[in-house]
Structure formats: C-alpha cells, structure tokens
Design a protein around this motif. Structure first.
Motif, PDB file in Angstrom:
ATOM      1  N   ILE A 114       0.831  -1.215   0.000  1.00  0.00           N
ATOM      2  CA  ILE A 114       0.000   0.000   0.000  1.00  0.00           C
ATOM      3  C   ILE A 114       0.863   1.262   0.000  1.00  0.00           C
ATOM      4  O   ILE A 114       0.349   2.372   0.121  1.00  0.00           O
ATOM      5  N   SER A 115       2.176   1.102  -0.165  1.00  0.00           N
ATOM      6  CA  SER A 115       3.087   2.255  -0.146  1.00  0.00           C
ATOM      7  C   SER A 115       2.776   3.241  -1.265  1.00  0.00           C
ATOM      8  O   SER A 115       2.778   4.461  -1.059  1.00  0.00           O
ATOM      9  N   PHE A 117      -0.024   3.832  -2.701  1.00  0.00           N
ATOM     10  CA  PHE A 117      -1.260   4.552  -2.392  1.00  0.00           C
ATOM     11  C   PHE A 117      -1.006   5.706  -1.432  1.00  0.00           C
ATOM     12  O   PHE A 117      -1.431   6.838  -1.676  1.00  0.00           O
ATOM     13  N   GLN A 149      -1.320   2.983   7.005  1.00  0.00           N
ATOM     14  CA  GLN A 149      -0.578   1.976   6.240  1.00  0.00           C
ATOM     15  C   GLN A 149      -0.301   0.732   7.089  1.00  0.00           C
ATOM     16  O   GLN A 149      -0.588  -0.397   6.664  1.00  0.00           O
ATOM     17  N   TYR A 152      -3.751  -0.950   8.462  1.00  0.00           N
ATOM     18  CA  TYR A 152      -4.414  -1.715   7.397  1.00  0.00           C
ATOM     19  C   TYR A 152      -3.711  -3.057   7.188  1.00  0.00           C
ATOM     20  O   TYR A 152      -4.357  -4.107   7.072  1.00  0.00           O
ATOM     21  N   CYS A 189      -6.977  -9.904   0.053  1.00  0.00           N
ATOM     22  CA  CYS A 189      -5.783  -9.051   0.003  1.00  0.00           C
ATOM     23  C   CYS A 189      -5.528  -8.564  -1.418  1.00  0.00           C
ATOM     24  O   CYS A 189      -5.240  -7.382  -1.636  1.00  0.00           O
ATOM     25  N   GLY A 193      -5.842  -4.710  -2.577  1.00  0.00           N
ATOM     26  CA  GLY A 193      -4.668  -4.075  -3.153  1.00  0.00           C
ATOM     27  C   GLY A 193      -4.939  -3.512  -4.533  1.00  0.00           C
ATOM     28  O   GLY A 193      -4.461  -2.414  -4.874  1.00  0.00           O
ATOM     29  N   TRP A 196      -6.952  -0.227  -4.070  1.00  0.00           N
ATOM     30  CA  TRP A 196      -6.100   0.869  -3.602  1.00  0.00           C
ATOM     31  C   TRP A 196      -5.237   1.410  -4.740  1.00  0.00           C
ATOM     32  O   TRP A 196      -5.067   2.630  -4.874  1.00  0.00           O
ATOM     33  N   ASN A 197      -4.686   0.519  -5.550  1.00  0.00           N
ATOM     34  CA  ASN A 197      -3.797   0.957  -6.621  1.00  0.00           C
ATOM     35  C   ASN A 197      -4.549   1.672  -7.733  1.00  0.00           C
ATOM     36  O   ASN A 197      -4.030   2.621  -8.324  1.00  0.00           O
ATOM     37  N   ASN A 252       3.690  -3.947  -7.372  1.00  0.00           N
ATOM     38  CA  ASN A 252       2.338  -4.347  -6.973  1.00  0.00           C
ATOM     39  C   ASN A 252       1.677  -5.213  -8.035  1.00  0.00           C
ATOM     40  O   ASN A 252       0.984  -6.187  -7.720  1.00  0.00           O
TER      41      ASN A 252
END
Length: 368
Positions: A114-115, A117, A149, A152, A189, A193, A196-197, A252
């Motif tokens: 999630i970095s 994001f 971060q 979550y 997951c 993910g 979020w992306n 990702n």
C-alpha cells in the motif's frame, strides 16, 4: 502410485521435504535479502537527514524502507530452518516460531503493497491543498497516513488468522513450509490491493494535470510566494520521484499476478474431495511448492529496485555516494570563504536559505 501416496501421507524425511529446487532458490533469495536489508537501513539514514523532501513525504518513504528491511529479516527467519533441514536433516524450528515469522512477513508485505497509495495521497494533499499545506496542521498527515498503512496491513494479517481457524493440515510439511493463510484471505488481500492501486493511479493522474495547470498560470494568478513555492516543489518532487512510483506500481502488479497463482490453483481443485485436494495442488505447484517461490523472488527484487529508484533523486543519490566517500553532500562547507560585499554595501554571497529568499523577493518586486 507410490509417489502419489507419499504426497498424501507426507512420507518424506526432513531433507526430502525441502527439494533441491527449493534449496537453490532459497540461497538466491538469501543473497538478495542480505543485500536489501543494509541498503534499506542506509536509505533510512539518508532520507531522515535530507532536507530536500517534505517532512510528510520523508516519513512515508522511511516507513517503506523500514518495512523492506524487516521483510528481509523475516525471510531469513523462515529460510534458515529450511536450509538447515535440507543440509543436516534436522528440524530447528517450531510451529509457533514459523507462525510468528510468517505473520511478520505477511504484515510488512501488506505495508509495502500500500506504499504507492499513501505516497500518492500525500502528494495529492500537497497539490490540492497547496494554499494551506505548509501550515502546522498539515504536518500531521504523514503520521496519519503511516498509521493507516501499518494498521491496514495488520488487519489483513488478523483477517487471515481468523479465517485460518479450524483449517486442517492434510499434507504434512515442515513448520516453515506451511502457508499460514487461506485462499479467501489471499483473494481479499489481492482485491483490496487492486482497489487501492486503481484509486492511487487515478489520483496521480488528476494530481499531475492539476499541478501542470497551476504551474502554467502561477505568474498571473498567484500573488502569495508561499503558494508559488509549494506548487514548484510539488512539480519537482513528482518529477524526481517518478521512478520510485513506477517501481511501486510494477512491484504491486507483479506481486498481484504471482500471488494469484495460488488462488487460481485453489479454485481449480476446490470441487475435489478434501482428502485429495492438497495432493492435487502439490502435483500442480510442485512438491516443494516451487511455483509460489516466484512470488518470493519477485518480492525481494522489488525491495532492491525501490532503493535503486531512490538513486534517481539527485540529492538522495549524492548523500548515498557520500556514505562511501565518493561524493561530498555539501563540499562548500569545507571552504572558509568570507562574505563578498558589493559597492552598495550588500552581501553578494548567500546561504541556501538567503538565496531562496532573495530569489522570491526579486520575483515579488518584478510582479508588482
């Protein structure tokens, strides 16, 4: 049939449970982790000491480097018992130890996932709130995004462990070979993910357009020098950090693709009888689950790629080179040069801060 029965009963010695292919891949991964851990620690020091990035952005980049360094440690915790089992036919781990190591591993993986994001959200706030972003209240957003971060990612681990309750282990493996996760948890997951992306990519696209528009109009629409500086800083930071963002997105995508292999295999065999399901999955993915190791190799390589991408930032790269004595961060500090005074009595040499202020004072006089 005898080999199939061994899949079903797990009739293998300790060193047979780790295949030769597993062992070779483990050694390669250990080498990458050995490189990734100290490099990430170095970049933590570099980013902490730099003043060229906004504080909130520094917090998020440090958070990613911390997660990547812990990832390398967690892989060592998992792989060393397996290598010992292969070489010496001895088990030195336990179920509780391996469960802890893999939970830590899953936690920092979710943090890294999630970095992209959170970094885009921080730069988005800096862009859309450019009038007030330098106020004291906005300095808390870095801590808030970092807290989100890690929280979550921790919830992902909790959901996985709750879903794991009552799941039987049919095919015996070494404790650190067991995947302490379920197909449903992996699917959740991967889906989260992906969402979020997608949000981050759309936000990034809108943010770039917004900054370009403001940058073109700043000379006649903006009168506040702080606003002008903030817009210029946003455009500059996005440009310099673009390779880092690309690495985050690519990692990702690769991670999502490789981790989806296990989900696809599970979907293919879920209609088979329970006592045969693991045996069939083993035949598809390999006795040592070698297919899943593609994900592990990709994951550790992205940790190295992230550090490589940071080199694209000139100031960070100069600080990196200074650690090895090949470059000085600020060589002018070593020179004792007196102030040069002009005929009007004003200084002609400035510090970085004085030079920046002089630049904007000159712009202010010009725009009047």
């Amino acid at each position: 049939m005898p080999e199939y029965n061994r899949f079903t009963t797990g009739n293998f010695s300790l060193n047979e449970m780790v295949t030769t292919a597993n062992f070779v891949i483990y050694l390669i991964e250990l080498l990458f982790c050995f490189i990734a851990c100290p490099i990430n620690i170095m970049f933590i020091v570099i980013i902490t000491n730099t003043s060229t990035l906004h504080r909130n952005l520094r917090i998020l980049l440090i958070s990613t480097c911390v997660a990547d360094a812990i990832y390398a440690v967690s892989r060592y915790m998992i792989l060393i018992p397996l290598i010992v089992a292969y070489l010496f036919n001895t088990e030195i781990s336990s179920v509780n130890y391996c469960w802890l190591a893999k939970s830590l591993h899953h936690w920092v993986l979710a943090v890294s996932g999630i970095s992209f994001f959170v970094v885009v959200m921080e730069r988005g706030l800096a862009s859309f709130l450019y009038r007030t972003y330098e106020s004291e209240s906005c300095y808390q957003s870095g801590f808030i995004l970092t807290g989100f971060q890690w929280t979550y990612a921790f919830l992902i681990v909790v959901v996985n462990q709750v879903d794991l309750i009552g799941t039987p282990r049919i095919y015996p493996r070494l404790p650190c070979q067991v995947e302490y996760t379920t197909g449903r948890a992996i699917a959740i997951c991967v889906t989260a993910g992906f969402i979020w992306n997608v949000i981050a990519v759309l936000t990034f696209r809108k943010m770039v357009k917004f900054n370009r528009k403001l940058f073109r109009q700043r000379s006649f629409k903006l009168k506040n020098l702080t606003e002008i500086y903030q817009i210029c800083e946003n455009v500059k930071s996005i440009s310099l950090l673009f390779p880092i963002l690309v690495v985050m997105v690519v990692s990702n995508i690769v991670s999502t693709f490789t981790i989806s292999i296990s989900v696809v295999v599970y979907i293919m065999v879920r209609e088979t009888p329970e006592n045969e399901r693991i045996s069939i999955m083993t035949l598809v993915t390999g006795r040592g689950n070698e297919i899943s190791q593609i994900y592990d190799i990709c994951a550790v390589m992205t940790k190295l790629a992230f550090c490589w991408a940071i080199r694209s930032h000139p100031d960070l790269y100069k600080a990196w080179k200074s650690l090895f004595g090949t470059s000085k961060v600020n060589p002018k500090k070593c020179e004792e040069v007196g102030d040069v005074i002009g005929l009007d009595g004003k200084k002609l040499t400035f510090t970085v801060i004085e030079e920046t202020q002089h630049h904007f004072d000159h712009l202010a006089e010009t725009w009047r």
